[in-house]
Design a protein around this motif. Structure first.
Motif, mmCIF file in Angstrom:
data_model
loop_
_atom_site.group_PDB
_atom_site.id
_atom_site.type_symbol
_atom_site.label_atom_id
_atom_site.label_comp_id
_atom_site.label_asym_id
_atom_site.label_seq_id
_atom_site.Cartn_x
_atom_site.Cartn_y
_atom_site.Cartn_z
ATOM 1 N N VAL A 174 0.850 -1.197 0.000
ATOM 2 C CA VAL A 174 0.000 0.000 0.000
ATOM 3 C C VAL A 174 0.882 1.243 0.000
ATOM 4 O O VAL A 174 0.637 2.191 -0.757
ATOM 5 C CB VAL A 174 -0.951 0.015 1.222
ATOM 6 C CG1 VAL A 174 -1.693 1.324 1.317
ATOM 7 C CG2 VAL A 174 -1.923 -1.147 1.159
ATOM 8 N N ILE B 134 -2.913 -1.366 -4.725
ATOM 9 C CA ILE B 134 -3.326 -0.755 -3.459
ATOM 10 C C ILE B 134 -4.646 -1.365 -2.999
ATOM 11 O O ILE B 134 -4.792 -1.727 -1.825
ATOM 12 C CB ILE B 134 -3.429 0.776 -3.602
ATOM 13 C CG1 ILE B 134 -2.037 1.392 -3.747
ATOM 14 C CG2 ILE B 134 -4.146 1.389 -2.406
ATOM 15 C CD1 ILE B 134 -2.045 2.846 -4.157
ATOM 16 N N ASP C 3 -0.702 0.394 -10.057
ATOM 17 C CA ASP C 3 -0.528 0.852 -8.674
ATOM 18 C C ASP C 3 -1.871 0.922 -7.950
ATOM 19 O O ASP C 3 -1.991 0.471 -6.809
ATOM 20 C CB ASP C 3 0.130 2.232 -8.635
ATOM 21 C CG ASP C 3 1.628 2.172 -8.828
ATOM 22 O OD1 ASP C 3 2.193 1.056 -8.794
ATOM 23 O OD2 ASP C 3 2.237 3.242 -9.008
ATOM 24 N N ALA C 4 -2.878 1.474 -8.616
ATOM 25 C CA ALA C 4 -4.194 1.587 -7.990
ATOM 26 C C ALA C 4 -4.790 0.209 -7.712
ATOM 27 O O ALA C 4 -5.369 -0.028 -6.642
ATOM 28 C CB ALA C 4 -5.128 2.401 -8.880
ATOM 29 N N LEU D 140 1.444 4.085 -3.192
ATOM 30 C CA LEU D 140 0.915 5.421 -2.889
ATOM 31 C C LEU D 140 1.988 6.490 -3.093
ATOM 32 O O LEU D 140 1.710 7.571 -3.625
ATOM 33 C CB LEU D 140 0.390 5.482 -1.465
ATOM 34 C CG LEU D 140 -1.042 5.027 -1.246
ATOM 35 C CD1 LEU D 140 -1.383 5.048 0.237
ATOM 36 C CD2 LEU D 140 -2.011 5.862 -2.033
ATOM 37 N N LEU E 151 2.365 6.852 -6.857
ATOM 38 C CA LEU E 151 1.275 7.649 -7.443
ATOM 39 C C LEU E 151 1.465 9.133 -7.145
ATOM 40 O O LEU E 151 1.287 9.982 -8.019
ATOM 41 C CB LEU E 151 -0.073 7.175 -6.907
ATOM 42 C CG LEU E 151 -0.633 5.890 -7.504
ATOM 43 C CD1 LEU E 151 -1.887 5.470 -6.746
ATOM 44 C CD2 LEU E 151 -0.930 6.066 -8.962
ATOM 45 N N GLY E 152 1.835 9.438 -5.902
ATOM 46 C CA GLY E 152 2.077 10.836 -5.544
ATOM 47 C C GLY E 152 3.228 11.432 -6.323
ATOM 48 O O GLY E 152 3.143 12.572 -6.811
#
Length: 111
Positions: free
Chosen positions: A61, A95, A91-92, A65, A68-69
Protein backbone atom coordinates in the motif's frame (compact mmCIF):
# COMPACT_ATOMS: atom_id res chain seq x y z
CA UNK A 1 -7.44 -14.99 -0.85
CA UNK A 2 -4.40 -16.83 -2.14
CA UNK A 3 -5.31 -16.07 -5.78
CA UNK A 4 -5.77 -12.37 -5.02
CA UNK A 5 -2.39 -12.27 -3.29
CA UNK A 6 -0.74 -13.94 -6.28
CA UNK A 7 -2.36 -11.45 -8.66
CA UNK A 8 -1.04 -8.58 -6.53
CA UNK A 9 2.40 -10.19 -6.48
CA UNK A 10 2.49 -10.62 -10.25
CA UNK A 11 1.33 -7.04 -10.79
CA UNK A 12 4.02 -5.72 -8.43
CA UNK A 13 6.73 -7.69 -10.21
CA UNK A 14 5.46 -6.54 -13.62
CA UNK A 15 5.46 -2.92 -12.44
CA UNK A 16 8.97 -3.38 -11.07
CA UNK A 17 10.13 -4.49 -14.50
CA UNK A 18 8.33 -1.55 -16.13
CA UNK A 19 10.17 0.80 -13.77
CA UNK A 20 13.50 -0.57 -15.06
CA UNK A 21 12.77 0.18 -18.72
CA UNK A 22 13.48 3.96 -18.72
CA UNK A 23 16.99 3.23 -17.45
CA UNK A 24 17.81 1.41 -20.67
CA UNK A 25 16.69 4.11 -23.12
CA UNK A 26 19.27 5.78 -25.32
CA UNK A 27 18.32 9.34 -24.35
CA UNK A 28 19.09 10.14 -20.70
CA UNK A 29 16.06 10.75 -18.52
CA UNK A 30 16.61 12.54 -15.20
CA UNK A 31 13.83 10.45 -13.62
CA UNK A 32 15.34 7.10 -14.60
CA UNK A 33 17.46 6.64 -11.45
CA UNK A 34 14.56 7.15 -8.99
CA UNK A 35 12.37 4.94 -11.17
CA UNK A 36 15.05 2.24 -11.11
CA UNK A 37 15.13 2.39 -7.30
CA UNK A 38 11.33 2.20 -7.17
CA UNK A 39 11.57 -0.82 -9.47
CA UNK A 40 13.81 -2.59 -6.97
CA UNK A 41 11.28 -1.81 -4.24
CA UNK A 42 8.39 -3.09 -6.34
CA UNK A 43 10.20 -6.35 -7.08
CA UNK A 44 11.00 -6.79 -3.39
CA UNK A 45 7.38 -6.20 -2.38
CA UNK A 46 6.19 -8.55 -5.11
CA UNK A 47 8.36 -11.30 -3.62
CA UNK A 48 7.10 -10.50 -0.12
CA UNK A 49 3.50 -10.75 -1.32
CA UNK A 50 4.22 -14.01 -3.10
CA UNK A 51 5.70 -15.50 0.07
CA UNK A 52 2.80 -14.09 2.14
CA UNK A 53 5.12 -12.09 4.37
CA UNK A 54 3.39 -9.95 6.94
CA UNK A 55 4.95 -6.65 5.87
CA UNK A 56 4.38 -7.24 2.15
CA UNK A 57 0.76 -6.17 2.34
CA UNK A 58 1.55 -2.97 4.23
CA UNK A 59 4.43 -2.07 1.92
CA UNK A 60 2.16 -2.96 -1.00
CA UNK A 61 0.00 0.00 0.00
CA UNK A 62 2.74 2.45 1.01
CA UNK A 63 5.14 2.24 -1.96
CA UNK A 64 2.47 2.44 -4.70
CA UNK A 65 0.92 5.42 -2.89
CA UNK A 66 4.30 7.12 -2.90
CA UNK A 67 4.69 6.21 -6.57
CA UNK A 68 1.28 7.65 -7.44
CA UNK A 69 2.08 10.84 -5.54
CA UNK A 70 5.45 11.16 -7.23
CA UNK A 71 3.85 10.57 -10.61
CA UNK A 72 1.23 13.25 -10.11
CA UNK A 73 3.34 15.89 -8.39
CA UNK A 74 6.91 15.34 -9.61
CA UNK A 75 6.47 14.03 -13.16
CA UNK A 76 3.29 15.94 -13.81
CA UNK A 77 0.46 15.09 -16.15
CA UNK A 78 2.20 16.71 -19.14
CA UNK A 79 4.92 14.01 -19.06
CA UNK A 80 2.53 11.05 -19.01
CA UNK A 81 2.63 8.45 -21.72
CA UNK A 82 1.01 5.05 -22.13
CA UNK A 83 3.58 3.33 -19.91
CA UNK A 84 3.04 5.74 -17.01
CA UNK A 85 -0.72 5.36 -17.34
CA UNK A 86 -0.33 1.58 -17.19
CA UNK A 87 1.90 1.82 -14.13
CA UNK A 88 -0.57 4.15 -12.37
CA UNK A 89 -3.43 1.78 -13.13
CA UNK A 90 -1.46 -1.18 -11.77
CA UNK A 91 -0.53 0.85 -8.67
CA UNK A 92 -4.19 1.59 -7.99
CA UNK A 93 -5.14 -2.08 -8.44
CA UNK A 94 -2.32 -3.25 -6.15
CA UNK A 95 -3.33 -0.76 -3.46
CA UNK A 96 -6.89 -2.10 -3.55
CA UNK A 97 -5.68 -5.71 -3.46
CA UNK A 98 -3.37 -5.08 -0.51
CA UNK A 99 -6.08 -3.22 1.40
CA UNK A 100 -8.44 -6.15 0.83
CA UNK A 101 -5.76 -8.54 2.09
CA UNK A 102 -5.03 -6.41 5.15
CA UNK A 103 -8.64 -5.96 6.21
CA UNK A 104 -9.71 -9.50 5.39
CA UNK A 105 -6.80 -10.90 7.39
CA UNK A 106 -7.46 -8.72 10.44
CA UNK A 107 -11.20 -9.36 10.42
CA UNK A 108 -10.70 -13.14 10.34
CA UNK A 109 -8.35 -12.94 13.35
CA UNK A 110 -10.94 -11.04 15.36
CA UNK A 111 -13.71 -13.54 14.73
Amino acid sequence: MKAIRYIGSILMIATGILHFLPSFQSDPDPNSIPMFLFGIGYLFIGILLFKDHRYGKILGVILPLIGLGAGFFILGIENWNAMFSLMFLIDAIVICICLILIFKKTSSKIA
